[in-house]
Design a protein around this motif. Structure first.
Motif, PDB file in Angstrom:
ATOM      1  N   LEU A   1      71.272  39.093  97.158  1.00 11.80           N
ATOM      2  CA  LEU A   1      71.283  38.308  98.398  1.00 11.80           C
ATOM      3  C   LEU A   1      71.659  36.871  97.988  1.00 11.80           C
ATOM      4  CD1 LEU A   1      70.925  37.508 101.525  1.00 11.80           C
ATOM      5  CD2 LEU A   1      68.252  37.757 100.858  1.00 11.80           C
ATOM      6  N   LEU A   2      70.921  36.575  96.934  1.00  9.49           N
ATOM      7  CA  LEU A   2      71.042  35.184  96.548  1.00  9.49           C
ATOM      8  C   LEU A   2      72.663  34.769  96.138  1.00  9.49           C
ATOM      9  CD1 LEU A   2      69.931  32.152  95.689  1.00  9.49           C
ATOM     10  CD2 LEU A   2      69.590  33.207  93.416  1.00  9.49           C
TER      11      LEU A   2
ATOM     12  N   ALA B   1      71.766  29.569 103.233  1.00  7.63           N
ATOM     13  CA  ALA B   1      72.900  29.238 102.479  1.00  7.63           C
ATOM     14  C   ALA B   1      72.716  27.637 102.212  1.00  7.63           C
ATOM     15  CB  ALA B   1      74.214  29.778 102.691  1.00  7.63           C
ATOM     16  N   ARG B   2      72.334  26.990 103.176  1.00 11.93           N
ATOM     17  CA  ARG B   2      72.332  25.653 102.990  1.00 11.93           C
ATOM     18  C   ARG B   2      71.342  25.066 102.151  1.00 11.93           C
ATOM     19  NH1 ARG B   2      73.896  25.634 108.428  1.00 11.93           N
ATOM     20  NH2 ARG B   2      71.620  25.350 109.227  1.00 11.93           N
ATOM     21  N   ARG B   3      70.232  25.987 101.614  1.00 11.58           N
ATOM     22  CA  ARG B   3      69.022  25.741 100.875  1.00 11.58           C
ATOM     23  C   ARG B   3      69.521  26.067  99.397  1.00 11.58           C
ATOM     24  NH1 ARG B   3      64.178  28.298 103.098  1.00 11.58           N
ATOM     25  NH2 ARG B   3      63.141  27.099 101.708  1.00 11.58           N
ATOM     26  N   VAL B   4      70.749  26.694  99.280  1.00 12.17           N
ATOM     27  CA  VAL B   4      71.246  27.155  98.023  1.00 12.17           C
ATOM     28  C   VAL B   4      72.328  26.287  97.291  1.00 12.17           C
ATOM     29  CG1 VAL B   4      72.239  29.046  96.730  1.00 12.17           C
ATOM     30  CG2 VAL B   4      70.713  29.653  98.345  1.00 12.17           C
ATOM     31  N   PRO B   5      71.802  25.560  96.131  1.00 11.06           N
ATOM     32  CA  PRO B   5      72.892  24.691  95.695  1.00 11.06           C
ATOM     33  C   PRO B   5      74.046  25.482  94.775  1.00 11.06           C
ATOM     34  CG  PRO B   5      70.867  24.626  94.435  1.00 11.06           C
ATOM     35  CD  PRO B   5      70.515  25.381  95.539  1.00 11.06           C
ATOM     36  N   ALA B   6      75.020  25.441  95.365  1.00  6.43           N
ATOM     37  CA  ALA B   6      76.266  26.535  94.503  1.00  6.43           C
ATOM     38  C   ALA B   6      76.273  26.247  93.168  1.00  6.43           C
ATOM     39  CB  ALA B   6      77.329  26.170  95.340  1.00  6.43           C
ATOM     40  N   GLU B   7      75.958  24.848  92.902  1.00  4.69           N
ATOM     41  CA  GLU B   7      76.044  24.741  91.171  1.00  4.69           C
ATOM     42  C   GLU B   7      75.024  25.231  90.537  1.00  4.69           C
ATOM     43  OE1 GLU B   7      75.990  22.594  93.545  1.00  4.69           O
ATOM     44  OE2 GLU B   7      74.559  21.197  93.168  1.00  4.69           O
ATOM     45  N   ALA B   8      73.885  25.512  91.088  1.00  2.00           N
ATOM     46  CA  ALA B   8      72.621  26.032  90.579  1.00  2.00           C
ATOM     47  C   ALA B   8      71.679  26.754  91.411  1.00  2.00           C
ATOM     48  CB  ALA B   8      71.983  24.952  90.048  1.00  2.00           C
ATOM     49  N   PRO B   9      72.308  28.100  92.135  1.00  2.00           N
ATOM     50  CA  PRO B   9      71.553  28.926  92.772  1.00  2.00           C
ATOM     51  C   PRO B   9      69.985  29.289  92.505  1.00  2.00           C
ATOM     52  CG  PRO B   9      73.997  29.937  92.717  1.00  2.00           C
ATOM     53  CD  PRO B   9      73.845  28.796  91.448  1.00  2.00           C
ATOM     54  N   TRP B  10      69.860  29.421  91.094  1.00  2.00           N
ATOM     55  CA  TRP B  10      68.513  29.659  90.661  1.00  2.00           C
ATOM     56  C   TRP B  10      67.746  28.439  90.984  1.00  2.00           C
ATOM     57  CZ3 TRP B  10      72.752  28.694  87.677  1.00  2.00           C
ATOM     58  CH2 TRP B  10      72.826  27.532  86.975  1.00  2.00           C
ATOM     59  N   LEU B  11      67.804  27.407  91.412  1.00  3.57           N
ATOM     60  CA  LEU B  11      67.034  26.254  91.744  1.00  3.57           C
ATOM     61  C   LEU B  11      66.590  26.224  93.328  1.00  3.57           C
ATOM     62  CD1 LEU B  11      68.571  23.308  89.721  1.00  3.57           C
ATOM     63  CD2 LEU B  11      66.715  24.812  89.188  1.00  3.57           C
TER      64      LEU B  11
END
Lengths: 463, 463
Positions: free
Chosen positions: B184-185, B128-138
């Motif tokens: 999952l994302l 999750a730390r690698r997922v930007p919450a404002e743009a999970p697709w990135l």
């Protein structure tokens, strides 16, 4: 605005093939049926474009093949015959921007990927045989198969990356979605309802084998012409109110008081109607979990099918895109020459971000890559961008996301009071196909006939 | 029916926390705002039930905790304080129908499952730390994580069946869905937006740590009271027509001509509004691929919190159900005693098939299993069945099915002409929480202020 109120035994919402077949059966049983259609035409996801000189080309659903008894029976009854999809010459397979001739039985993709592809196809077919298409949630492994995407299954069970690519291309072409979008169980249910994956993907002996003379929309037009009461066009249904033993259907400009309703709209549209009383949560969630595929069906019209001169069939399968699958879509006599390019799934989502001129250029660039520069200058270029159509919102059909069949499947055909459900998504054979639209319409008409008979409602209203 | 037409600078659709915060900010900036609400009350997914004697209990969203700065700031501004969720005594963990006390740091579920659970929790937090919450697709692995269900990931990466069960229970409790339903994302994006999985699932130092004195709906009521123009209740918005530089919002019984609109409705409701011009396909598909969780929030009111006498906290986590998670939801002074049972995900879908009396019996049977026969005879029994609510259709929030973030994520907050999007689902912190509703409302208000300033529209209308 004055709204006229009419009365009828049954209202059918949607004048696509499913609705028109339902209305035909209901009328034949002696019921007074009113068909309400949002568009100013009949045919739903089938649409003929007039090319002049009595020639047409299909902008919507068009193919049929072995095993699709229902649509072929209806067409035959209407005097609509079929002809073979052009399938002479070499087809092309394009991987990573490199297109090569792909002769049946002589794959150049390598032995390992070929074996891997065929094994995966066989495995999916074998699993599908254990999935009852009329109740996929009853499959012995339903929970496990519904809990994963088809993409997860492919990554897990297909070792060869190239075979995975080929299977992804097949999924795009057949369902207009990406493997990561969809429940594995849904794909298995569709395979089960369509006999085998090979049948679904094939032209010869497959679901793309034949086309209808005069175009598939002709079936809808002829059904509509023969109804005692023509479909009422341009009346989108907004609200359906059930109150005691009556149902009031509110459309723009028209209200009909009736006993039973058949809703044939695809899920994304059916979910937008205001139902009173509201849909039960199980059905509302089902509709919310059934998005629709993304397709741009692109047609380039040329003076002649010039690709045939060099021994090409016009058929292409490409991972490169944006066109993922192409066909020679010329009329039976090959005049004019027409190339059909399906832009589907992720390719379609990206193409939709471009303005029309850029979409055209991107598609014609594909055709030119495969068939030469002559492809760049068609006489006409037509696009059926079905997800931009307000009264379709996605093609070919609704698909089930993971967890949906096992959680909400039993709601698919369960009436909501006096509202019955049809449309190709509710079929148990050829789910999402024109053939499924026919059987779904017939099934819903049968439900309504039985209910009206049980209630003796006919005598009250129709006499 | 005569429809009055009004004019306003901005229309906000929905008088939940997100809409009321947006309206408050817009009004403070000097804009003339009209809030249109379908229900006959404000608060959206927050709702207080009056128990008499000045006591209330929350039937909707209620918890807050560390890191939820936005909702706590808004509450503090309104003079609404918080108190600690009752968290004294032993909690119960029920597996396979067998409930045992579960003291922190002394798990009885066995060392292997405990280690397995903690490793999975750490792995999810790390991803999750690698997922930007404002743009999970990135996120670097966005495609891979979005292409599978959380269920697939659990089956693949969590060896211990018991640990998988515990994680499934956590997913149900936090998101009101099953692991097989969701990308999952999406779960990683929510964890990223909520700091850590541990924080999301915990009471102490977690998202269930505190409650609002007077109930969470009080926040919405106070926001509404302070608006220059009270929200217009009982006016469901049916159609939003954009034409040149005006937008016409058609609600039942009311039409407002305006410059900008903020739609705060959750996805299943936002998708049912008729937009003209139609939503672009990317956004339409996004809404079609964002169903909402299933929750019945059940509250049993007793003369006193009798479970405390035997050293129990009232908190339960159960795989057996139908109640999956329980809390002592008594007012701060413990009078009356209230048990809260969340029936969520698959348990909720099944309970919805039962009539109210059977639902009540099933829930009270759970309480009796855990707290003794005294639980069978509450003074009152209340249920918030949010997926049956016409103007919610699912709780706690919309969730993203596989493939949706990476295909359609950029559409989430992209305005459609003069229509802007708010609601807890569009938040970038505490997605789906009351806190997210606040920041989403503030973000949308900021967009609208900037757009109106740029157009100089204020002077024309408001003067």
């Amino acid at each position: 605005m004055a709204i006229s109120t009419e009365r009828a035994d049954v209202v059918v919402v949607g004048a696509g093939i499913s609705g028109l077949v339902a209305a035909t059966r209901l009328a034949a049983a002696g019921h007074d049926v009113r068909v309400l259609e949002a568009r100013d035409r009949v045919g739903g996801r089938t649409l003929n474009a007039d090319l002049g000189d009595g020639k047409i080309v299909e902008v919507g659903g068009q193919f049929t093949g072995p095993g699709q008894y229902a649509i072929q029976r209806v067409a035959a009854e209407l005097g609509v015959s079929t002809f073979a999809t052009h399938d002479t010459g070499a087809s092309l397979l394009e991987l990573n921007g490199r297109a090569r001739r792909w002769l049946v039985g002589r794959p150049w993709i390598g032995v390992t990927p070929t074996v891997s592809y065929l094994r995966a196809q066989r495995a999916l077919d074998r699993m599908a045989r254990r999935v009852p298409a009329e109740a996929p949630w009853l499959a012995p492994d339903a929970a496990r198969w519904d809990g994963q995407t088809l993409g997860s299954w492919l990554r897990r069970h297909v070792r060869s990356p190239r075979a995975r690519t080929l299977l992804t291309m097949a999924v795009r072409a057949v369902w207009s979605i990406e493997p990561d979008d969809v429940s594995l169980l849904h794909i298995l249910a569709c395979i089960s309802a369509g006999e085998s994956l090979r049948r679904l993907v094939s032209t010869r002996a497959g679901a793309q084998q034949d086309r209808f003379v005069g175009g598939s929309q002709r079936i809808a037009e002829l059904l509509a012409e023969r109804l005692p009461e023509p479909p009422r066009l341009g009346h989108p249904v907004r609200r359906i109110v059930q109150d005691g033993d009556r149902v009031t259907v509110h459309a723009d400009g028209l209200t009909v008081s009736t006993h039973r309703v058949v809703v044939t709209a695809p899920p994304m549209l059916a979910s937008r109607i205001d139902y009173q009383p509201a849909l039960p949560p199980g059905r509302a969630q089902l509709l919310a979990r059934t998005p629709q595929g993304t397709t741009l069906k692109c047609l380039a019209v040329y003076a002649e099918p010039f690709w045939r001169r060099t021994g090409l069939s016009g058929q292409v399968a490409s991972d490169t895109g944006p066109v993922g699958a192409a066909f020679d879509n010329s009329p039976p006599d090959g005049d004019p020459g027409i190339l059909l390019g399906f832009v589907v799934g992720g390719h379609a989502r990206r193409l939709l971000d471009l303005p029309p001129a850029d979409r055209r250029a991107a598609v014609l660039t594909c055709f030119a890559r495969w068939f030469g520069a002559e492809a760049l200058t068609p006489q006409r270029f037509l696009v059926g961008s079905w997800s931009e159509e307000e009264w379709t919102r996605g093609c070919y059909a609704g698909y089930f996301t993971p967890g949906t069949w096992t959680s909400h499947g039993p709601w698919l055909r369960r009436p909501h009071g006096r509202i019955h459900w049809a449309g190709a998504e509710t079929a148990t054979r050829w789910i999402g196909f024109m053939d499924g639209a026919v059987t779904a319409g017939e099934r819903a008409a049968g439900e309504v006939c039985a209910a009206l008979r049980a209630e003796g409602a006919v005598s009250e209203v129709a006499r």
